[in-house]
Design a protein around this motif. Structure first.
Motif, mmCIF file in Angstrom:
data_model
loop_
_atom_site.group_PDB
_atom_site.id
_atom_site.type_symbol
_atom_site.label_atom_id
_atom_site.label_comp_id
_atom_site.label_asym_id
_atom_site.label_seq_id
_atom_site.Cartn_x
_atom_site.Cartn_y
_atom_site.Cartn_z
ATOM 1 N N MET A 37 0.855 -1.197 0.000
ATOM 2 C CA MET A 37 0.000 0.000 0.000
ATOM 3 C C MET A 37 0.886 1.241 0.000
ATOM 4 O O MET A 37 1.956 1.241 0.611
ATOM 5 N N SER A 38 0.413 2.296 -0.671
ATOM 6 C CA SER A 38 1.284 3.468 -0.830
ATOM 7 C C SER A 38 1.730 3.998 0.529
ATOM 8 O O SER A 38 0.951 4.025 1.483
ATOM 9 N N GLY A 39 2.980 4.381 0.601
ATOM 10 C CA GLY A 39 3.544 4.915 1.843
ATOM 11 C C GLY A 39 4.169 3.829 2.719
ATOM 12 O O GLY A 39 5.019 4.124 3.568
ATOM 13 N N THR A 40 3.775 2.568 2.515
ATOM 14 C CA THR A 40 4.250 1.523 3.433
ATOM 15 C C THR A 40 5.749 1.258 3.271
ATOM 16 O O THR A 40 6.487 1.198 4.262
ATOM 17 N N THR A 41 6.213 1.084 2.024
ATOM 18 C CA THR A 41 7.642 0.753 1.872
ATOM 19 C C THR A 41 8.509 1.895 2.400
ATOM 20 O O THR A 41 9.525 1.661 3.053
ATOM 21 N N ASN A 42 8.088 3.146 2.140
ATOM 22 C CA ASN A 42 8.862 4.276 2.698
ATOM 23 C C ASN A 42 8.892 4.197 4.224
ATOM 24 O O ASN A 42 9.945 4.406 4.848
ATOM 25 N N ALA A 43 7.733 3.878 4.820
ATOM 26 C CA ALA A 43 7.686 3.776 6.286
ATOM 27 C C ALA A 43 8.620 2.653 6.760
ATOM 28 O O ALA A 43 9.345 2.809 7.757
ATOM 29 N N LEU A 44 8.634 1.535 6.028
ATOM 30 C CA LEU A 44 9.493 0.408 6.429
ATOM 31 C C LEU A 44 10.977 0.748 6.277
ATOM 32 O O LEU A 44 11.810 0.357 7.106
ATOM 33 N N VAL A 45 11.300 1.511 5.219
ATOM 34 C CA VAL A 45 12.693 1.945 5.037
ATOM 35 C C VAL A 45 13.117 2.782 6.252
ATOM 36 O O VAL A 45 14.217 2.636 6.798
ATOM 37 N N ASN A 46 12.205 3.639 6.649
ATOM 38 C CA ASN A 46 12.452 4.498 7.803
ATOM 39 C C ASN A 46 12.658 3.701 9.089
ATOM 40 O O ASN A 46 13.582 3.964 9.866
ATOM 41 N N ILE A 47 11.787 2.710 9.273
ATOM 42 C CA ILE A 47 11.879 1.853 10.467
ATOM 43 C C ILE A 47 13.234 1.134 10.464
ATOM 44 O O ILE A 47 13.949 1.109 11.476
ATOM 45 N N ALA A 48 13.608 0.600 9.289
ATOM 46 C CA ALA A 48 14.893 -0.124 9.199
ATOM 47 C C ALA A 48 16.041 0.826 9.527
ATOM 48 O O ALA A 48 16.989 0.440 10.224
ATOM 49 N N SER A 49 15.943 2.068 9.046
ATOM 50 C CA SER A 49 17.095 2.938 9.309
ATOM 51 C C SER A 49 17.162 3.337 10.785
ATOM 52 O O SER A 49 18.245 3.456 11.349
ATOM 53 N N LYS A 50 16.005 3.492 11.417
ATOM 54 C CA LYS A 50 16.013 3.774 12.873
ATOM 55 C C LYS A 50 16.658 2.594 13.628
ATOM 56 O O LYS A 50 17.446 2.782 14.542
#
Ligand code: ASP
Length: 440
Positions: A37-50
């Motif tokens: 779903m749109s926005g999800t992969t960006n959110a996951l990238v963010n989570i991984a970088s945190k």
């Protein structure tokens, strides 16, 4: 059988999922490839970088925020109580997994596993939604058949036989749903086909089953003749050849993952780009046919670095170019554009992560100049280099400072290297004079 791929926006809301359902539910058997779903992969990238930075609390907060969004979507999407229970349980499991990742020691594999959750969630939810609506659908887990090799290229032989097998053992259905983007690598670890890779999954699957057509559904009426983010009045291109589409996708047309047409080009499987918000629109048909010649489309790719390598004698000194290319090869850096003269060679790269080492080696036998913040503007059209209107290009660009030009590398492409700050102006000028037919 056809393969249809739907991007993040198409599955980004309950209403859009309903649209997708009406597009695919036409009685024809098909494989449907979905993005997250749109926005999800960006959110996951963010989570991984945190997580990689050790910011556990922030990572947990973001996981929780994302979870709440999914709970809302499930509540709206699934009305049937027993199905809701199944879907809610699956969503909880995926988020539990993400929470476990916060505590793991970070690695590339962990990052890839985190990124894979978006497609796992969207496909599970959408499949259950279809079943709720009485559609006969089944999941084909991409991790059971999508494989890449040591150099991260799709392993087409393995994919074909594994997918055949998966299809044989999956109960007969009208619609098979699978995840875009995700795959296993040669070590058996979860990996992916890079950002935007669901398009690539669709054509890889299309080639594996020798599909009659691959359709890529997005939120725009096909590939446009210029970049709609910077230029007004761009128009969809109705037909493109595989070569034209490959050049455009590689040199910046955002609508397609750069590798998309490669798997289907050899067998001539057509690729159609369609708009979920406007299904009757023709979109763009990419096929082996060349329809008309001349300049058809313009695209631009940013983030380019130009390197000028100067040496006393170059062309007469045989072996010089080999030495240069070997340095790029050893540093796993591919070259996009290249021009030469007797005393210098200029080339461009889009990945400068090994530039330091490259320069150090080049400097042992030449003088180097590096220009960053460059853009490649690429003009594409069948036999563009022979077309009677192509001369106009040079008149139009008399005010633009062109750093390099590549003319004739292929008959379908002319590429210009310019400062990125001149890009929008250049795209607009080219549009006006080449497509809106302003007299020069
Ligand atoms: N979900 C992945 C991304 O956002 C792959 C895709 O959508 O094509 O890059």
């Amino acid at each position: 059988m056809r393969v249809l791929k739907f991007g993040g926006t198409s599955v980004g809301s309950v209403q859009n999922m309903n649209n997708v359902k009406s597009i695919i539910n036409d009685g024809d058997k098909k494989i449907v490839v979905l993005s997250a779903m749109s926005g999800t992969t960006n959110a996951l990238v963010n989570i991984a970088s945190k997580i990689s930075e050790g910011n556990k609390n922030e990572a947990s907060t973001e996981i929780n925020n994302l979870y709440n969004k999914y709970v809302d979507v499930v509540n709206e999407l699934i009305i049937d109580n027993s199905l809701k229970e199944v879907v809610s349980e699956y969503v909880s499991e995926r988020f539990e997994f993400l929470n476990e990742c916060v505590e793991k020691s970070f690695s590339q594999v962990v990052e890839n596993e985190i990124l894979a959750q978006g497609e796992l969630l969207s496909t599970f939810m959408f499949n259950k939604f279809l079943q709720q609506q009485g559609v006969n659908s089944q999941l084909l887990p991409a991790l059971d058949f999508m494989r890449i090799n040591e150099v991260k290229e799709p392993d087409s032989e393995a994919i074909k036989s594994l997918l055949d097998n998966v299809l044989t053992f999956t109960p007969e259905a009208d619609i098979y749903i699978t995840q875009g983007f995700i795959c296993l690598d040669s070590n058996g670890d979860v990996s992916n086909l890079q950002r935007g890779g669901s398009d690539y999954t669709a054509t890889i699957v299309g080639a594996a089953i020798n599909a009659e057509e691959v359709q890529i559904w997005t939120d725009i009426d096909g590939m446009h003749n210029n970049d709609p983010r910077f230029v007004e009045g761009t128009k969809p291109i109705s037909d493109l050849s595989f070569d034209e589409a490959a050049e455009l996708a590689y040199f910046g047309a955002k609508i397609l993952h750069p590798q998309t047409v490669l798997p289907v080009r050899k067998d001539g499987i057509p690729v159609r780009l369609k708009n979920t918000m406007n299904p009757p629109a023709h979109g763009t048909l990419i096929s082996k046919n060349h329809v008309e010649s001349g300049i058809k489309a313009i695209a631009a790719k940013d983030g380019i670095t130009a390197i000028k390598i100067k040496s006393g004698r170059m062309l007469q000194a045989y072996g010089f170019l080999r030495k240069v290319f070997e340095i790029f090869e050893a540093n796993k850096t591919s070259i996009d554009m290249i021009t030469t003269s007797e005393v210098a060679v200029s080339l461009t790269i889009d990945d400068d992560s090994n530039l330091g080492a490259i320069i150090e080696e080049l400097e042992t036998f030449s003088t180097i100049e590096v220009d960053r913040n460059q853009s490649i503007v690429c003009l594409v059209g069948h036999s563009i280099v022979d077309h009677k209107n192509t001369f106009k290009l040079f008149q139009i660009l008399k005010d633009v400072n062109i750093r390099m030009i590549s003319y004739g590398g292929s008959r379908n492409n002319i590429s210009l290297l310019i400062d990125t700050e001149k890009k929008v102006d250049t795209l607009q000028k080219l549009n006006e004079y080449l497509f809106e037919l302003v007299a020069i």
